[in-house]
Each structure stands twice: as structure tokens, then as C-alpha cells.
Write a protein that holds these residues in place. Structure first.
Motif, mmCIF file in Angstrom:
data_model
loop_
_atom_site.group_PDB
_atom_site.id
_atom_site.type_symbol
_atom_site.label_atom_id
_atom_site.label_comp_id
_atom_site.label_asym_id
_atom_site.label_seq_id
_atom_site.Cartn_x
_atom_site.Cartn_y
_atom_site.Cartn_z
ATOM 1 N N MET A 192 0.818 -1.184 0.000
ATOM 2 C CA MET A 192 0.000 0.000 0.000
ATOM 3 C C MET A 192 0.875 1.266 0.000
ATOM 4 N N TYR A 193 1.913 1.295 0.841
ATOM 5 C CA TYR A 193 2.823 2.441 0.858
ATOM 6 C C TYR A 193 3.502 2.585 -0.502
ATOM 7 N N TYR A 194 3.779 1.450 -1.099
ATOM 8 C CA TYR A 194 4.427 1.418 -2.394
ATOM 9 C C TYR A 194 3.576 2.144 -3.434
ATOM 10 N N ARG A 195 2.285 1.925 -3.411
ATOM 11 C CA ARG A 195 1.396 2.572 -4.383
ATOM 12 C C ARG A 195 1.318 4.083 -4.140
ATOM 13 N N PHE A 196 1.263 4.483 -2.873
ATOM 14 C CA PHE A 196 1.257 5.917 -2.561
ATOM 15 C C PHE A 196 2.577 6.565 -2.988
ATOM 16 N N GLY A 197 3.675 5.880 -2.729
ATOM 17 C CA GLY A 197 4.987 6.400 -3.134
ATOM 18 C C GLY A 197 5.096 6.531 -4.638
ATOM 19 N N LYS A 198 4.590 5.537 -5.362
ATOM 20 C CA LYS A 198 4.653 5.575 -6.820
ATOM 21 C C LYS A 198 3.750 6.682 -7.378
ATOM 22 N N ALA A 199 2.571 6.850 -6.803
ATOM 23 C CA ALA A 199 1.662 7.919 -7.238
ATOM 24 C C ALA A 199 2.295 9.283 -6.973
ATOM 25 N N PHE A 200 2.888 9.455 -5.788
ATOM 26 C CA PHE A 200 3.566 10.710 -5.463
ATOM 27 C C PHE A 200 4.718 10.966 -6.425
ATOM 28 N N TYR A 201 5.450 9.921 -6.762
ATOM 29 C CA TYR A 201 6.573 10.047 -7.688
ATOM 30 C C TYR A 201 6.100 10.547 -9.053
ATOM 31 N N PHE A 202 5.054 9.941 -9.591
ATOM 32 C CA PHE A 202 4.579 10.348 -10.907
ATOM 33 C C PHE A 202 3.957 11.746 -10.885
ATOM 34 N N LEU A 203 3.301 12.107 -9.799
ATOM 35 C CA LEU A 203 2.796 13.479 -9.671
ATOM 36 C C LEU A 203 3.941 14.486 -9.590
ATOM 37 N N SER A 204 5.023 14.087 -8.924
ATOM 38 C CA SER A 204 6.174 14.989 -8.819
ATOM 39 C C SER A 204 6.855 15.179 -10.168
ATOM 40 N N ILE A 205 6.812 14.169 -11.027
ATOM 41 C CA ILE A 205 7.351 14.322 -12.383
ATOM 42 C C ILE A 205 6.543 15.380 -13.128
ATOM 43 N N LEU A 206 5.228 15.299 -13.010
ATOM 44 C CA LEU A 206 4.364 16.299 -13.652
ATOM 45 C C LEU A 206 4.623 17.690 -13.083
ATOM 46 N N PHE A 207 4.806 17.767 -11.769
ATOM 47 C CA PHE A 207 5.117 19.037 -11.096
ATOM 48 C C PHE A 207 6.406 19.628 -11.646
ATOM 49 N N PHE A 208 7.446 18.809 -11.748
ATOM 50 C CA PHE A 208 8.733 19.273 -12.241
ATOM 51 C C PHE A 208 8.616 19.755 -13.690
ATOM 52 N N ILE A 209 7.994 18.961 -14.541
ATOM 53 C CA ILE A 209 7.872 19.328 -15.952
ATOM 54 C C ILE A 209 7.062 20.617 -16.101
ATOM 55 N N PHE A 210 5.970 20.732 -15.360
ATOM 56 C CA PHE A 210 5.155 21.948 -15.424
ATOM 57 C C PHE A 210 5.971 23.164 -14.999
ATOM 58 N N TYR A 211 6.671 23.060 -13.862
ATOM 59 C CA TYR A 211 7.467 24.196 -13.385
ATOM 60 C C TYR A 211 8.575 24.548 -14.366
ATOM 61 N N LEU A 212 9.232 23.542 -14.908
ATOM 62 C CA LEU A 212 10.332 23.814 -15.829
ATOM 63 C C LEU A 212 9.823 24.520 -17.080
ATOM 64 N N LEU A 213 8.765 24.021 -17.674
ATOM 65 C CA LEU A 213 8.250 24.633 -18.903
ATOM 66 C C LEU A 213 7.617 25.997 -18.649
ATOM 67 N N TYR A 214 6.866 26.107 -17.562
ATOM 68 C CA TYR A 214 6.189 27.368 -17.264
ATOM 69 C C TYR A 214 7.188 28.480 -16.960
ATOM 70 N N PHE A 215 8.148 28.194 -16.107
ATOM 71 C CA PHE A 215 9.094 29.241 -15.733
ATOM 72 C C PHE A 215 10.173 29.458 -16.784
ATOM 73 N N TYR A 216 10.417 28.471 -17.628
ATOM 74 C CA TYR A 216 11.360 28.669 -18.733
ATOM 75 C C TYR A 216 10.881 29.794 -19.642
ATOM 76 N N SER A 217 9.592 29.810 -19.907
ATOM 77 C CA SER A 217 9.054 30.845 -20.788
ATOM 78 C C SER A 217 9.110 32.231 -20.142
ATOM 79 N N ALA A 218 9.166 32.300 -18.825
ATOM 80 C CA ALA A 218 9.177 33.590 -18.131
ATOM 81 C C ALA A 218 10.585 34.079 -17.790
#
Length: 164
Positions: free
Chosen positions: A1-27
Motif C-alpha cells: 500500500m505504501y508502495y502505491r502511494f509512493g509511486k503515485a507521489f513520484y509520478f505526480l512529482s514528475i508532472l510538477f517538475f515538468i510543469f514548473y520547468l516549462l512554465y518558468f522557462y518561458s518567463a
């Protein structure tokens, strides 16, 4: 169960990183200042493209290093890990969850670093001193997660001792 939460958090953090990188790159301006001297002059600068590709390289390398142990365990490629953490063992779930959540913490930290770089370079939005707490949050999270790994390993060592 912890494994699934960790994996979900990991994939959400990838989206967070990509969003921040692309959004702030343009600014970001063409030349970034990575730090400022006491007088307010640029102490170190870097081109926007170098920053972008450098952050991608750091992201890929860090994620490859952090995800190697859990992937070796999940694919059963490393016999030693599979023997220590067999399928059904509760510490296997903790171990996998720790690595995925640690990868998530690294990705969120890289995203916060991008945000801080944006704050330094776009001072009309907000003063970067408001975000100095980021540099206290990141090491604190790392210390907490490393202590968590030691707790997991201590529990596993106890379990192995009790079996023999």
C-alpha cells in the motif's frame, strides 16, 4: 500500500517538475543570474537554454540513480534484493515506497529550485528573500527521508535476526 502511494507521489512529482520547468522557462530572461552579490550585482550568470537543458540532465540522472534499486527489485533482476525482500514481505512494500517517495522528494526539490531561480530573475513579481525558507525545507525533507530509510533497514535487520 505504501508502495502505491509512493509511486503515485513520484509520478505526480514528475508532472510538477515538468510543469514548473516549462512554465518558468518561458518567463525567464535570456541570461539568468544564479546569485547576486551584496550590492545587488549579478555574481554568476547562465544562459536560459543551458539552465533548461542542465535541469533536464540533472532530473534524468537523479531519477535514474534513485529508481535503479526499486526497479531491480520489481523486475527481480537482482537476486540479493529479491532474497532480502521477497514478495509478500511488508518491508518490501516499505522499501519500494521509500525509494519512490524519495524520487518524488528529489523532483519536488528540483521544481522548487526552478521556482527560486525564477524568483531571483523576476524581482518585479516578488522578492526572492520571501522564498529563502525553501532552502530549509529541502534539506529537512532529505534528512527525514534518510532517517526513514534507516528505520526501515533496522526493522528488516530485526526481522532477519528473529528468523535465524
Amino acid at each position: 500500500m505504501y508502495y502505491r502511494f509512493g509511486k503515485a507521489f513520484y509520478f505526480l512529482s514528475i508532472l510538477f517538475f515538468i510543469f514548473y520547468l516549462l512554465y518558468f522557462y518561458s518567463a525567464l530572461p535570456e541570461q539568468l543570474s544564479l546569485s547576486k552579490s551584496e550590492a545587488g550585482n549579478i555574481a554568476r550568470d547562465l544562459s536560459r537554454g543551458s539552465f533548461f537543458y542542465g535541469m533536464i540532465a540533472v532530473f534524468v540522472v537523479m531519477n535514474a540513480i534513485v529508481l535503479l534499486p526499486p526497479k531491480l527489485l520489481e523486475t527481480k533482476s537482482h537476486r540479493g534484493l529479491v532474497r532480502i525482500f521477497p514478495v509478500g514481505d511488508r518491508f518490501r512494500d516499505y522499501y519500494l515506497g521509500w525509494f519512490y517517495s524519495f524520487g518524488g522528494i528529489l523532483n519536488v526539490s528540483l521544481g522548487l529550485l526552478i521556482f527560486y531561480t525564477h524568483a531571483i530573475n523576476n524581482q518585479d513579481d516578488a522578492a526572492p528573500e520571501q522564498f529563502d525558507f525553501i532552502f530549509f525545507i529541502i534539506p529537512t525533507l532529505f534528512v527525514i527521508w534518510v532517517i526513514g530509510l534507516f528505520v526501515i533497514m533496522a526493522g528488516k535487520f530485526k526481522q532477519v535476526q528473529n528468523k535465524s
